[in-house]
Design a protein around this motif. Structure first.
Motif, PDB file in Angstrom:
ATOM      1  N   GLY A  35       0.812  -1.307   0.150  1.00 51.32           N
ATOM      2  CA  GLY A  35      -0.035   0.020  -0.137  1.00 51.32           C
ATOM      3  C   GLY A  35       0.964   1.107   0.141  1.00 51.32           C
ATOM      4  N   TRP A  36       0.307   2.403  -0.364  1.00 45.67           N
ATOM      5  CA  TRP A  36       0.533   3.623  -0.287  1.00 45.67           C
ATOM      6  C   TRP A  36      -0.051   4.403   0.739  1.00 45.67           C
ATOM      7  CZ3 TRP A  36       5.559   5.370  -2.218  1.00 45.67           C
ATOM      8  CH2 TRP A  36       5.783   4.408  -3.404  1.00 45.67           C
ATOM      9  N   PHE A  37       0.651   5.231   1.907  1.00 45.57           N
ATOM     10  CA  PHE A  37       0.285   6.113   2.649  1.00 45.57           C
ATOM     11  C   PHE A  37       0.709   7.565   2.683  1.00 45.57           C
ATOM     12  CE2 PHE A  37      -2.376   2.911   5.444  1.00 45.57           C
ATOM     13  CZ  PHE A  37      -2.023   1.956   4.939  1.00 45.57           C
ATOM     14  N   ARG A  38      -0.107   8.302   3.051  1.00 46.40           N
ATOM     15  CA  ARG A  38       0.630   9.723   3.100  1.00 46.40           C
ATOM     16  C   ARG A  38       0.082  10.306   4.387  1.00 46.40           C
ATOM     17  NH1 ARG A  38      -3.032  12.675  -1.507  1.00 46.40           N
ATOM     18  NH2 ARG A  38      -5.050  12.851  -0.380  1.00 46.40           N
ATOM     19  N   GLN A  39       1.111  11.182   4.911  1.00 45.94           N
ATOM     20  CA  GLN A  39       0.739  11.899   6.283  1.00 45.94           C
ATOM     21  C   GLN A  39       1.181  13.525   5.933  1.00 45.94           C
ATOM     22  OE1 GLN A  39       2.553  10.183   9.684  1.00 45.94           O
ATOM     23  NE2 GLN A  39       0.943  10.994  11.000  1.00 45.94           N
ATOM     24  N   ALA A  40       0.339  14.226   6.027  1.00 44.34           N
ATOM     25  CA  ALA A  40       0.305  15.632   6.192  1.00 44.34           C
ATOM     26  C   ALA A  40       0.686  16.071   7.464  1.00 44.34           C
ATOM     27  CB  ALA A  40      -0.951  16.509   5.423  1.00 44.34           C
ATOM     28  N   PRO A  41       1.467  17.298   7.490  1.00 53.48           N
ATOM     29  CA  PRO A  41       1.513  17.942   8.707  1.00 53.48           C
ATOM     30  C   PRO A  41       0.511  18.213   9.887  1.00 53.48           C
ATOM     31  CG  PRO A  41       2.778  18.950   7.160  1.00 53.48           C
ATOM     32  CD  PRO A  41       1.899  18.166   6.538  1.00 53.48           C
ATOM     33  N   GLY A  42       0.455  17.576  11.102  1.00 51.29           N
ATOM     34  CA  GLY A  42      -0.597  17.711  11.993  1.00 51.29           C
ATOM     35  C   GLY A  42      -1.771  16.759  11.620  1.00 51.29           C
ATOM     36  N   LYS A  43      -1.670  16.007  10.456  1.00 50.20           N
ATOM     37  CA  LYS A  43      -2.642  14.876  10.308  1.00 50.20           C
ATOM     38  C   LYS A  43      -2.372  13.434  10.618  1.00 50.20           C
ATOM     39  CE  LYS A  43      -5.326  17.936   7.061  1.00 50.20           C
ATOM     40  NZ  LYS A  43      -5.886  17.977   5.749  1.00 50.20           N
ATOM     41  N   GLU A  44      -3.390  12.722  10.666  1.00 51.55           N
ATOM     42  CA  GLU A  44      -2.886  11.288  10.779  1.00 51.55           C
ATOM     43  C   GLU A  44      -2.792  10.696   9.507  1.00 51.55           C
ATOM     44  OE1 GLU A  44      -5.962  10.158  14.516  1.00 51.55           O
ATOM     45  OE2 GLU A  44      -6.297   9.154  12.449  1.00 51.55           O
ATOM     46  N   ARG A  45      -1.894   9.642   9.390  1.00 55.09           N
ATOM     47  CA  ARG A  45      -1.540   8.961   8.373  1.00 55.09           C
ATOM     48  C   ARG A  45      -2.682   8.217   7.682  1.00 55.09           C
ATOM     49  NH1 ARG A  45       4.022   5.367   8.462  1.00 55.09           N
ATOM     50  NH2 ARG A  45       4.449   7.542   9.617  1.00 55.09           N
ATOM     51  N   GLU A  46      -3.013   8.322   6.454  1.00 54.88           N
ATOM     52  CA  GLU A  46      -3.990   7.848   5.745  1.00 54.88           C
ATOM     53  C   GLU A  46      -3.867   6.943   4.580  1.00 54.88           C
ATOM     54  OE1 GLU A  46      -6.192  11.114   4.255  1.00 54.88           O
ATOM     55  OE2 GLU A  46      -4.730  11.662   2.976  1.00 54.88           O
ATOM     56  N   ILE A  47      -4.521   6.087   4.153  1.00 53.63           N
ATOM     57  CA  ILE A  47      -4.289   5.272   3.141  1.00 53.63           C
ATOM     58  C   ILE A  47      -4.496   5.981   1.670  1.00 53.63           C
ATOM     59  CG2 ILE A  47      -6.796   4.284   3.042  1.00 53.63           C
ATOM     60  CD1 ILE A  47      -3.970   2.210   2.107  1.00 53.63           C
ATOM     61  N   VAL A  48      -3.674   5.700   0.741  1.00 52.53           N
ATOM     62  CA  VAL A  48      -4.071   6.387  -0.536  1.00 52.53           C
ATOM     63  C   VAL A  48      -4.414   5.525  -1.706  1.00 52.53           C
ATOM     64  CG1 VAL A  48      -2.775   7.582  -2.506  1.00 52.53           C
ATOM     65  CG2 VAL A  48      -2.357   8.366  -0.262  1.00 52.53           C
ATOM     66  N   GLN A  87      -2.838  18.222  -6.623  1.00 54.86           N
ATOM     67  CA  GLN A  87      -3.405  19.512  -6.250  1.00 54.86           C
ATOM     68  C   GLN A  87      -2.667  19.764  -4.904  1.00 54.86           C
ATOM     69  OE1 GLN A  87      -5.350  21.548  -7.880  1.00 54.86           O
ATOM     70  NE2 GLN A  87      -5.173  19.922  -9.286  1.00 54.86           N
ATOM     71  N   PRO A  88      -2.299  21.048  -4.353  1.00 54.22           N
ATOM     72  CA  PRO A  88      -1.842  21.368  -2.909  1.00 54.22           C
ATOM     73  C   PRO A  88      -2.163  20.422  -2.077  1.00 54.22           C
ATOM     74  CG  PRO A  88      -2.185  23.244  -4.450  1.00 54.22           C
ATOM     75  CD  PRO A  88      -2.929  22.301  -4.975  1.00 54.22           C
ATOM     76  N   LYS A  89      -3.489  19.976  -1.958  1.00 51.00           N
ATOM     77  CA  LYS A  89      -3.894  19.235  -0.838  1.00 51.00           C
ATOM     78  C   LYS A  89      -3.183  17.885  -0.626  1.00 51.00           C
ATOM     79  CE  LYS A  89      -7.908  17.422  -3.152  1.00 51.00           C
ATOM     80  NZ  LYS A  89      -9.482  17.696  -3.144  1.00 51.00           N
ATOM     81  N   ALA A  90      -2.534  17.462  -1.861  1.00 44.60           N
ATOM     82  CA  ALA A  90      -1.905  16.052  -1.856  1.00 44.60           C
ATOM     83  C   ALA A  90      -0.428  16.322  -1.078  1.00 44.60           C
ATOM     84  CB  ALA A  90      -1.475  15.832  -3.359  1.00 44.60           C
ATOM     85  N   THR A  91       0.028  17.357  -0.810  1.00 38.44           N
ATOM     86  CA  THR A  91       1.262  17.589  -0.042  1.00 38.44           C
ATOM     87  C   THR A  91       1.287  16.886   1.165  1.00 38.44           C
ATOM     88  OG1 THR A  91       1.526  20.000  -0.959  1.00 38.44           O
ATOM     89  CG2 THR A  91       2.686  19.448   0.801  1.00 38.44           C
ATOM     90  N   ALA A  92       2.351  15.986   1.143  1.00 32.62           N
ATOM     91  CA  ALA A  92       2.525  15.223   2.313  1.00 32.62           C
ATOM     92  C   ALA A  92       3.770  14.151   2.327  1.00 32.62           C
ATOM     93  CB  ALA A  92       1.231  14.258   2.578  1.00 32.62           C
ATOM     94  N   VAL A  93       3.994  13.560   3.136  1.00 33.32           N
ATOM     95  CA  VAL A  93       5.115  12.409   3.283  1.00 33.32           C
ATOM     96  C   VAL A  93       4.261  11.437   2.543  1.00 33.32           C
ATOM     97  CG1 VAL A  93       7.031  11.259   4.484  1.00 33.32           C
ATOM     98  CG2 VAL A  93       6.645  13.611   4.955  1.00 33.32           C
ATOM     99  N   TYR A  94       4.759  10.482   1.769  1.00 38.14           N
ATOM    100  CA  TYR A  94       4.168   9.458   1.109  1.00 38.14           C
ATOM    101  C   TYR A  94       5.098   8.221   1.422  1.00 38.14           C
ATOM    102  CZ  TYR A  94       1.047  11.831  -1.480  1.00 38.14           C
ATOM    103  OH  TYR A  94      -0.297  12.997  -1.819  1.00 38.14           O
ATOM    104  N   TYR A  95       4.308   7.236   2.145  1.00 36.75           N
ATOM    105  CA  TYR A  95       4.715   5.934   2.487  1.00 36.75           C
ATOM    106  C   TYR A  95       4.561   4.582   1.628  1.00 36.75           C
ATOM    107  CZ  TYR A  95       6.074   8.960   6.727  1.00 36.75           C
ATOM    108  OH  TYR A  95       6.493   9.791   7.512  1.00 36.75           O
ATOM    109  N   CYS A  96       5.634   3.975   1.548  1.00 39.48           N
ATOM    110  CA  CYS A  96       5.264   2.667   1.045  1.00 39.48           C
ATOM    111  C   CYS A  96       5.056   1.645   2.055  1.00 39.48           C
ATOM    112  CB  CYS A  96       6.435   2.223  -0.088  1.00 39.48           C
ATOM    113  SG  CYS A  96       6.474   0.624  -0.634  1.00 39.48           S
ATOM    114  N   ALA A  97       4.478   0.692   2.190  1.00 39.82           N
ATOM    115  CA  ALA A  97       4.233  -0.500   3.090  1.00 39.82           C
ATOM    116  C   ALA A  97       3.857  -1.730   2.783  1.00 39.82           C
ATOM    117  CB  ALA A  97       2.943   0.408   4.122  1.00 39.82           C
ATOM    118  N   ALA A  98       4.111  -2.509   3.468  1.00 40.19           N
ATOM    119  CA  ALA A  98       3.810  -3.983   3.307  1.00 40.19           C
ATOM    120  C   ALA A  98       3.137  -4.595   4.199  1.00 40.19           C
ATOM    121  CB  ALA A  98       4.956  -4.794   2.856  1.00 40.19           C
ATOM    122  N   VAL A  99       2.265  -5.452   4.151  1.00 37.58           N
ATOM    123  CA  VAL A  99       1.510  -6.111   5.274  1.00 37.58           C
ATOM    124  C   VAL A  99       2.079  -7.078   6.018  1.00 37.58           C
ATOM    125  CG1 VAL A  99      -0.903  -5.675   4.004  1.00 37.58           C
ATOM    126  CG2 VAL A  99       0.307  -7.717   3.727  1.00 37.58           C
TER     127      VAL A  99
END
Length: 129
Positions: A35-48, A87-99
């Motif tokens: 999966g790919w997740f992202r986390q913006a400043p001050g927000k929780e990590r979310e699935i993309v 779009q600007p709202k996509a600004t975040a750190v993006y993480y790759c993850a494995a189950v």
């Protein structure tokens, strides 16, 4: 164990595209749903986006449907996230993850943070307006 290394992030303008890559090492890449997740400043990590072990099933968050595409090249041992019309709202750190290794289904994707046992270090994506 598996180690994940993301690449491809950067600074782009609204409307541009980016492709993120994730290169796992360790156990066989095809053994994991990813999966790919992202986390913006001050927000929780979310699935993309998420993809099954076989690659035949995918999931997208509503905010990226129709613009992002997840894929995996099991022969190339690489996970991708193609991001279009950024779009600007996509600004975040993006993480790759494995189950975790207990998730063995070949045709299931996973969307919850707690289902993922292995994480990359993240890659910054910044979209300017």
């Amino acid at each position: 164990q598996v180690q994940l290394v993301e690449s491809g992030g950067g600074l782009v303008q609204a409307g541009d595209s980016l492709r993120l890559s994730c290169a796992p090492s360790g156990r066989t890449f095809s053994s994991y749903a990813m999966g790919w997740f992202r986390q913006a400043p001050g927000k929780e990590r979310e699935i993309v986006a998420a993809i099954s072990r076989s690659g035949n099933r995918t999931y997208y968050a509503d905010s990226v449907k129709g613009r992002f595409a997840i894929s995996r090249g099991n022969a190339k041992n690489t996970l991708y996230l193609q991001m279009n019309s950024l779009q600007p709202k996509a600004t975040a750190v993006y993480y790759c993850a494995a189950v975790g290794t207990s998730y063995t289904s070949r045709s299931t994707y996973y969307t919850r943070v707690e289902e993922y046992a292995y994480w990359g270090q993240g890659t910054q994506v910044t979209v300017s307006s």
